[in-house]
Motif scaffolding. Structure first.
Motif, PDB file in Angstrom:
ATOM      1  N   CYS A 154      28.397  51.492  57.301  1.00 53.08           N
ATOM      2  CA  CYS A 154      28.509  52.767  57.985  1.00 53.08           C
ATOM      3  C   CYS A 154      29.511  52.614  59.121  1.00 53.08           C
ATOM      4  N   SER A 155      30.393  53.612  59.238  1.00 49.63           N
ATOM      5  CA  SER A 155      31.447  53.596  60.252  1.00 49.63           C
ATOM      6  C   SER A 155      31.455  54.923  60.996  1.00 49.63           C
ATOM      7  N   TYR A 156      31.972  54.835  62.218  1.00 42.97           N
ATOM      8  CA  TYR A 156      32.165  56.030  63.028  1.00 42.97           C
ATOM      9  C   TYR A 156      33.573  55.951  63.609  1.00 42.97           C
ATOM     10  N   ILE A 157      34.375  56.961  63.379  1.00 44.58           N
ATOM     11  CA  ILE A 157      35.778  57.009  63.795  1.00 44.58           C
ATOM     12  C   ILE A 157      36.498  55.725  63.351  1.00 44.58           C
ATOM     13  N   SER A 158      36.359  55.390  62.074  1.00 46.27           N
ATOM     14  CA  SER A 158      36.989  54.220  61.443  1.00 46.27           C
ATOM     15  C   SER A 158      36.565  52.887  62.043  1.00 46.27           C
ATOM     16  N   GLN A 159      35.427  52.853  62.727  1.00 54.69           N
ATOM     17  CA  GLN A 159      34.890  51.614  63.277  1.00 54.69           C
ATOM     18  C   GLN A 159      33.557  51.305  62.588  1.00 54.69           C
ATOM     19  N   GLU A 160      33.531  50.240  61.816  1.00 49.74           N
ATOM     20  CA  GLU A 160      32.291  49.845  61.155  1.00 49.74           C
ATOM     21  C   GLU A 160      31.312  49.326  62.200  1.00 49.74           C
ATOM     22  N   PHE A 161      30.069  49.857  62.166  1.00 52.77           N
ATOM     23  CA  PHE A 161      29.082  49.403  63.136  1.00 52.77           C
ATOM     24  C   PHE A 161      27.844  48.788  62.502  1.00 52.77           C
TER      25      PHE A 161
ATOM     26  N   LYS B  20      25.235  43.963  62.614  1.00 55.63           N
ATOM     27  CA  LYS B  20      25.599  45.072  63.492  1.00 55.63           C
ATOM     28  C   LYS B  20      26.830  44.678  64.295  1.00 55.63           C
ATOM     29  N   PHE B  21      27.737  45.635  64.464  1.00 62.88           N
ATOM     30  CA  PHE B  21      28.957  45.424  65.231  1.00 62.88           C
ATOM     31  C   PHE B  21      28.967  46.388  66.419  1.00 62.88           C
ATOM     32  N   PRO B  22      29.277  45.897  67.603  1.00 63.99           N
ATOM     33  CA  PRO B  22      29.346  46.809  68.752  1.00 63.99           C
ATOM     34  C   PRO B  22      30.612  47.663  68.676  1.00 63.99           C
ATOM     35  N   ILE B  23      30.447  48.960  68.800  1.00 63.61           N
ATOM     36  CA  ILE B  23      31.595  49.867  68.835  1.00 63.61           C
ATOM     37  C   ILE B  23      31.380  50.865  69.966  1.00 63.61           C
ATOM     38  N   ASN B  24      32.425  51.594  70.279  1.00 66.59           N
ATOM     39  CA  ASN B  24      32.337  52.645  71.281  1.00 66.59           C
ATOM     40  C   ASN B  24      32.116  53.970  70.547  1.00 66.59           C
ATOM     41  N   PHE B  25      30.916  54.509  70.641  1.00 62.52           N
ATOM     42  CA  PHE B  25      30.594  55.770  69.973  1.00 62.52           C
ATOM     43  C   PHE B  25      31.174  56.976  70.709  1.00 62.52           C
ATOM     44  N   HIS B  26      31.611  56.786  71.949  1.00 61.27           N
ATOM     45  CA  HIS B  26      32.167  57.885  72.731  1.00 61.27           C
ATOM     46  C   HIS B  26      33.479  57.450  73.378  1.00 61.27           C
ATOM     47  N   PRO B  27      34.532  57.268  72.557  1.00 67.08           N
ATOM     48  CA  PRO B  27      35.809  56.789  73.109  1.00 67.08           C
ATOM     49  C   PRO B  27      36.422  57.761  74.112  1.00 67.08           C
ATOM     50  N   GLU B  28      36.038  59.025  74.067  1.00 68.74           N
ATOM     51  CA  GLU B  28      36.584  59.999  75.012  1.00 68.74           C
ATOM     52  C   GLU B  28      36.098  59.721  76.439  1.00 68.74           C
TER      53      GLU B  28
END
Length: 191
Positions: A99-106, A148-156
């Motif tokens: 599963c990815s969010y904004i092309s970042q697999e988390f 699990k991979f740490p990503i930024n869910f709110h890059p804005e």
């Protein structure tokens, strides 16, 4: 902390014929609203030695994603046996649910898959050419590997967005959290 957490994955129709579509019932929770869709992928690893044989079986966008609990069935066609080397069809391989969010697999859930003949005689004396309609796949659901991979869910909200691994990368990067999952948490539907 992740904005999205998988709460359960049930593998439906398991074991099944190699040519049967895959079905996964996926449950997850979202703890903060997300602007963009989640991208779920199912990848069949066709060869342990060469990722060019990997097949993307399905990619779906799911959204909008507000706070709450969600469940859906991800269905995917089986891998194309003509794109797998003959010597790699029978035996153990891997199936990846990502599963990815904004092309970042988390998150990535890896399952071992055992492909073998459904007939004792064929198992003991395998034919030279694989009889694909006689091959049964068994997804080993009792010990999925969850990464699990740490990503930024709110890059804005941040100038320096954390980057996850490339979403089409099929190997496990170093230094990421390994999460053991009990069979009751991610299950095979009691099969």
């Amino acid at each position: 902390m992740s904005a999205v957490n998988i709460t359960n994955v049930t593998v439906l129709d398991n074991p099944a014929s190699f040519l049967t579509p895959f079905q996964f019932e996926i449950s997850y929770e979202c703890v903060t609203p997300l602007k963009d869709d989640l991208e779920w992928k199912l990848i069949y690893v066709g060869s342990a030695e060469d990722e060019t044989y990997d097949q993307l079986l399905e990619s779906v966008l799911v959204g909008p994603v507000n706070v709450g609990n969600y469940r859906f069935v991800l269905q995917a066609d089986p891998p194309d046996p003509s794109k797998i080397r003959e010597e790699d069809i029978i035996g153990v391989t891997v199936l990846l649910l990502t599963c990815s969010y904004i092309s970042q697999e988390f998150v990535r859930v890896g399952y071992y898959v055992n492909n073998d003949y459904d007939d004792d005689q064929l198992r003991e004396e395998p034919p030279q050419k694989v009889l694909i309609d006689k091959v049964q796949r068994n997804i080993l659901t009792d010990k999925p590997r969850v990464t699990k991979f740490p990503i930024n869910f709110h890059p804005e909200n941040s100038e320096s967005g954390d980057q996850g691994p490339p979403s089409d990368h099929a190997t496990e990067p170093e230094g990421n959290e390994q999460v053991p999952v009990s069979p009751g948490h991610i299950s095979d539907g009691g099969q």
